[in-house]
Write an enzyme that holds these catalytic residues in place. Structure first.
Site, PDB file in Angstrom:
ATOM      1  N   GLU A 103       8.356   1.104  12.145  1.00 39.79           N
ATOM      2  CA  GLU A 103       9.437   2.103  12.134  1.00 39.79           C
ATOM      3  C   GLU A 103       8.752   3.449  12.167  1.00 39.79           C
ATOM      4  O   GLU A 103       8.156   3.887  11.183  1.00 39.79           O
ATOM      5  CB  GLU A 103      10.307   1.914  10.881  1.00 39.79           C
ATOM      6  N   GLY A 113       5.840   5.157   9.538  1.00 40.51           N
ATOM      7  CA  GLY A 113       5.042   6.373   9.589  1.00 40.51           C
ATOM      8  C   GLY A 113       5.057   6.981  10.967  1.00 40.51           C
ATOM      9  O   GLY A 113       5.989   6.794  11.751  1.00 40.51           O
ATOM     10  N   SER A 114       3.993   7.706  11.291  1.00 38.46           N
ATOM     11  CA  SER A 114       3.931   8.451  12.548  1.00 38.46           C
ATOM     12  C   SER A 114       3.580   7.537  13.722  1.00 38.46           C
ATOM     13  O   SER A 114       3.022   6.450  13.547  1.00 38.46           O
ATOM     14  CB  SER A 114       2.882   9.555  12.444  1.00 38.46           C
ATOM     15  N   LYS A 159       0.879  -1.172   0.000  1.00 38.80           N
ATOM     16  CA  LYS A 159       0.000   0.000   0.000  1.00 38.80           C
ATOM     17  C   LYS A 159       0.916   1.221   0.000  1.00 38.80           C
ATOM     18  O   LYS A 159       1.542   1.559   0.987  1.00 38.80           O
ATOM     19  CB  LYS A 159      -0.899   0.010   1.242  1.00 38.80           C
ATOM     20  N   CYS A 174      12.466  10.403   9.182  1.00 44.01           N
ATOM     21  CA  CYS A 174      12.270   9.922  10.548  1.00 44.01           C
ATOM     22  C   CYS A 174      13.562   9.987  11.352  1.00 44.01           C
ATOM     23  O   CYS A 174      13.542  10.199  12.557  1.00 44.01           O
ATOM     24  CB  CYS A 174      11.709   8.517  10.528  1.00 44.01           C
ATOM     25  N   GLU A 232       8.075  15.500  16.902  1.00 42.79           N
ATOM     26  CA  GLU A 232       8.671  15.423  15.571  1.00 42.79           C
ATOM     27  C   GLU A 232       8.045  16.491  14.676  1.00 42.79           C
ATOM     28  O   GLU A 232       6.845  16.493  14.430  1.00 42.79           O
ATOM     29  CB  GLU A 232       8.438  14.030  14.987  1.00 42.79           C
ATOM     30  N   GLY A 284       1.007   4.442  13.881  1.00 50.66           N
ATOM     31  CA  GLY A 284       1.578   3.163  14.297  1.00 50.66           C
ATOM     32  C   GLY A 284       0.793   2.529  15.428  1.00 50.66           C
ATOM     33  O   GLY A 284       0.559   1.310  15.448  1.00 50.66           O
TER      34      GLY A 284
END
Length: 483
Positions: free
Chosen positions: A248, A226-227, A174, A282, A381, A231
């Site tokens: 991750e 992703g964030s 995806k 990241c 972040e 997650g």
């Protein structure tokens, strides 16, 4: 302007105009492609096709070294078309062309590395007692789902897909709705190379397609990058079906600069660590921890380097490209406006208009100083080219500052003193620690993942192969012949 279909069960799936989503070039703000917004029925079809393909004799009969040869062949193909694919990545993400080229080479390396590893995923035997042969074998998990972020689409697609196919799984990718172009290019290559259903590509809005895909009862593993909030949502989604995940997630990574460091090297490393992909990384070095007695000189030099950086469209191959989209641009613009009002900005802090690219999403690389350690600017972040400065006077204070966030993805330590470097590296809570460098040229072979809220599990290197295998123990009793 290209309309990009999905690839499900060996067929290209097109959509009507009401189901299309626009893909924009961040450098120009103009539409460059359209993708299909997948629906639940299409997700179900992809999962069914993956199950049939995974359990088929056709796939079982393909030997491990043959899977590996296929992946190596793809690596050669990527290199042959490197410039074409680099332009795709550049236009899709907005990053400078030289950075896009590095990403394309990294993708080739992933397929090459895991292609070479495919026939080296081996089990073991365990001595139990006389008359029992105990074997530990590694088998593919089944259907692996790879949810790819928008910031490094080809790298992150390649690193997990290559490991999953090398170990014999059926793969569903995806891609991010903002940056699907190179995932589609990989799909085009795989389309006639694998049994139908082994590699499939789904597109669409992550907030719609993602939850249905991750909660599907017939998938066996999720790899998500992703964030942290997303997650967490992925973990909750898969928990109902007890499906393992590799996550991750974010980072607020520090570069820790001691007074005995090679300052020119440290300056270059600090700059590269925050402007790479416009800070939309990241593992970006978003915090500078500088020994107090060197702060004034170091920051003065750092400001000059920031002011000399050139910002522009990706294809111009300047130092830094645009932010990805209007949403990112608006979020970071507001953040910088507040930082200016609070008196934190010592360099940058402004939005930019580039002549001929007025619709692009450009901002200046920015340095903030005076931010409190518990301020959201220091803790959260930002995902942009914004560097926050802190000082320390002792090694222990540096370590405490480095560990003062909920993240623990990467850290850089800059010192000529081997005792200091080893001591700090052993106590910093981060999945990767770089000493007198930051990033190590991508590190295809190096395990990558985080402590704390930066994620679960590791990608890259041989250790990532275990994400896509499950362990089976087989104990066989035997006896002397004729007994």
């Amino acid at each position: 302007m290209k309309k990009i279909p999905m690839f499900i069960n060996g067929e290209w799936v097109h959509a009507g105009s009401e189901e299309l989503l626009d893909v924009m070039n961040p450098s120009t703000g103009e539409m460059i492609a359209q993708i299909t917004n997948a629906n639940k029925a299409q997700v179900d079809e992809a999962v069914r096709a993956a199950r049939v393909a995974f359990e088929s004799e056709e796939w079982r009969k393909i030997k491990a070294h043959e899977r590996g040869q296929l992946l190596v062949e793809l690596a050669h193909y990527i290199r042959k078309h490197a410039e074409e694919w680099s332009l795709l990545e550049c236009r899709d993400v907005g990053k400078p062309l030289s950075q896009a080229r590095a990403d394309i080479e990294a993708a080739a390396r992933y397929f090459e590395f895991y292609g070479g590893a495919a026939d080296k995923v081996m089990g073991d035997t365990i001595p139990i007692e006389d008359g029992i042969l105990n074997a530990v074998v590694l088998e593919p998990v089944g259907i692996t789902v790879h949810i790819v972020p928008w910031n490094y689409p080809i790298q992150i697609t390649a690193r997990s897909v290559a490991a999953a196919i090398a170990t014999g799984n059926a793969v569903i990718v995806k891609s991010a709705e903002d940056t699907p172009l190179t995932a589609h290019a990989i799909t085009e290559w795989f389309a006639d190379k694998l049994p139908k259903g082994i590699f499939q590509h789904i597109t669409g809005l992550g907030r719609e397609v993602g939850p249905y895909l991750t909660s599907h009862p017939d998938i066996n593993h999720i790899t998500f990058t992703g964030s942290v909030p997303t997650g967490i949502a992925v973990m909750k989604s898969v928990a109902e079906n007890v499906v393992p995940v590799t996550l991750e997630l974010g980072g607020k990574s520090p570069n820790i600069v001691f007074s005995d460091a090679n300052m020119e090297q440290a300056l270059e490393g600090v700059v590269r660590a925050i402007i790479q992909n416009a800070g939309q990384t990241c593992s970006a070095g978003a915090r500078l921890l500088i020994e107090e007695r060197e702060k004034e000189t170091f920051i003065a030099q750092l400001v000059r380097k920031f002011q000399a950086l050139k910002v522009g469209p990706g294809e111009a191959d300047v130092d830094m490209g645009p932010l990805l989209n209007e949403r990112q641009y608006t979020k970071i613009s507001r953040l910088l406006q507040k930082a200016k009002e609070d008196g934190y900005v010592v360099a940058g802090g402004e939005t930019l208009t580039i002549e001929g690219y007025e619709k692009g999403y450009y901002i200046q690389p920015t340095i903030l100083d005076g931010v409190a350690v518990n301020d959201p600017l220091a803790q959260e972040e930002i995902f942009g080219p914004v560097l926050t400065v802190f000082t320390f006077t002792t090694v222990e204070e540096a370590i405490a500052l480095a560990n003062s966030t909920d993240y623990g993805l990467v850290a850089g330590v800059w010192s000529k003193d081997i005792d200091t470097a080893h001591y700090v590296a052993s106590r910093v809570q981060a999945g990767q620690v770089f000493v007198n460098n930051y990033g190590a040229a991508g590190g295809i072979q190096m395990p990558f993942g985080g402590y704390k809220k930066s994620g679960i599990g590791r990608e890259k290197g041989f250790v990532a192969l275990r994400n896509y295998t499950q362990m089976k123990n087989i104990a066989i009793r035997y006896a002397p012949p004729n007994q």
